[in-house]
Design a protein around this motif. Sequence first.
Motif, short mmCIF file in Angstrom:
data_model
loop_
_atom_site.label_atom_id
_atom_site.label_comp_id
_atom_site.label_asym_id
_atom_site.label_seq_id
_atom_site.Cartn_x
_atom_site.Cartn_y
_atom_site.Cartn_z
N VAL A 11 0.84 -1.20 0.00
CA VAL A 11 0.00 0.00 0.00
C VAL A 11 0.88 1.25 0.00
O VAL A 11 1.60 1.52 0.96
CB VAL A 11 -0.94 0.01 1.23
N GLU B 159 0.80 5.09 0.30
CA GLU B 159 -0.15 6.05 0.85
C GLU B 159 0.50 7.39 1.18
O GLU B 159 1.71 7.50 1.34
CB GLU B 159 -0.79 5.49 2.13
N ALA C 85 -8.23 10.28 -0.96
CA ALA C 85 -8.53 8.96 -1.52
C ALA C 85 -7.94 7.85 -0.65
O ALA C 85 -8.52 6.76 -0.54
CB ALA C 85 -8.01 8.86 -2.95
N CYS C 86 -6.79 8.12 -0.06
CA CYS C 86 -6.17 7.14 0.85
C CYS C 86 -7.05 6.94 2.08
O CYS C 86 -7.23 5.82 2.55
CB CYS C 86 -4.78 7.61 1.27
N SER D 116 -10.27 7.34 2.17
CA SER D 116 -11.45 6.58 1.73
C SER D 116 -11.14 5.09 1.66
O SER D 116 -11.96 4.25 2.07
CB SER D 116 -11.92 7.09 0.36
N PHE D 117 -9.97 4.76 1.12
CA PHE D 117 -9.56 3.36 1.04
C PHE D 117 -9.45 2.76 2.44
O PHE D 117 -9.96 1.66 2.71
CB PHE D 117 -8.24 3.22 0.31
N GLU D 118 -8.77 3.49 3.34
CA GLU D 118 -8.57 2.99 4.70
C GLU D 118 -9.90 2.81 5.43
O GLU D 118 -10.12 1.79 6.11
CB GLU D 118 -7.66 3.94 5.49
N TYR E 258 -11.55 -0.40 3.94
CA TYR E 258 -10.86 -1.69 4.02
C TYR E 258 -10.20 -1.95 5.38
O TYR E 258 -9.67 -3.04 5.60
CB TYR E 258 -9.77 -1.78 2.94
N VAL F 86 -2.53 0.26 -4.51
CA VAL F 86 -2.69 -0.94 -3.69
C VAL F 86 -2.45 -2.17 -4.56
O VAL F 86 -3.17 -2.41 -5.54
CB VAL F 86 -4.11 -1.01 -3.06
N TYR G 152 -6.49 -1.68 -6.67
CA TYR G 152 -7.21 -0.43 -6.46
C TYR G 152 -7.86 0.05 -7.76
O TYR G 152 -8.91 0.71 -7.74
CB TYR G 152 -6.27 0.65 -5.93
N THR H 246 -13.87 -5.21 -3.74
CA THR H 246 -14.55 -4.83 -2.50
C THR H 246 -13.80 -5.46 -1.34
O THR H 246 -12.99 -6.38 -1.53
CB THR H 246 -16.01 -5.34 -2.48
#
Length: 275
Positions: free
Chosen positions: A112, A114, A120-121, A123-125, A128, A247, A255, A261
Amino acid sequence: MDLGPGRRLAPLRFVLPDVSEKNQEGKRTARERLAAEREKQRTAEKRRRALIVGASVVGVLGLAAVIGVVAANAGKDGEDASGPFVGPSGAQGKDGLVIPVGKDSAKSTLTVWEDFRCPACKSFEDAYRSTIHELTDAGKLKVEYRLATLIDGNMGGSGSRNAANAAACAQDTGRFPAYHDVLYQNQPPETDDAFAESGKLVELAKKVKGLDTAAFRRCVEDGTHNSWVVKSNEAFQKGRFSGTPTVLLDGRNIYQDRSMTPAKLKQMVEAKSGG
């Protein structure tokens, strides 16, 4: 008048001034005045040119001095930004730029890239985080966190770098995962360089049990790992990634997979680990 026999009055004579001589004198005086005026003008012109040249020289020297000061300060900024290379404890990979989370025996590796200022990072964190924790705690997934300072470069400021340094300081105490999550949970707006302030980073450390120590504060305030962060960002640039987050699951960019998902990630990791 009769003066007597044989005597006569002498004729009167008038001496007129020599007009031509006066004209010549006048012309000579005018020429001298003109010559004097021309000399005065030449002297004034020389003085004006001398002033222009002098001002130009001063301007060039002043500009050179300014450039020299800027260059000198730029060099100092570079030194302050990096300093001696000090990697965080337990860092792995080439040049020690990877912060590992999870067991080395895990069958799957999630890489990852970041930036702590990157929306956006976050949002990913947020999406997930729980799945990644579940898989790392189960020994099925190893995560390699690699830090970049993309937003500092795009928006200006130093929050990306300073937050990454603070996260590396947390790694020194074995508390990187928790502090990593706290930084994203308290991420300021992208245009707000709040993470540039050491006080803010130290304040957030209080949310992680045992992290707010004198050693941690000193590491954050001194920018102990700044050089490491700079080198990590250089690796990100050399990788020619499209942005953060990037990612990779076992080298595959998930990513960019729109069908990905948290549930699908879990299924893929568990399938590789044998259930």
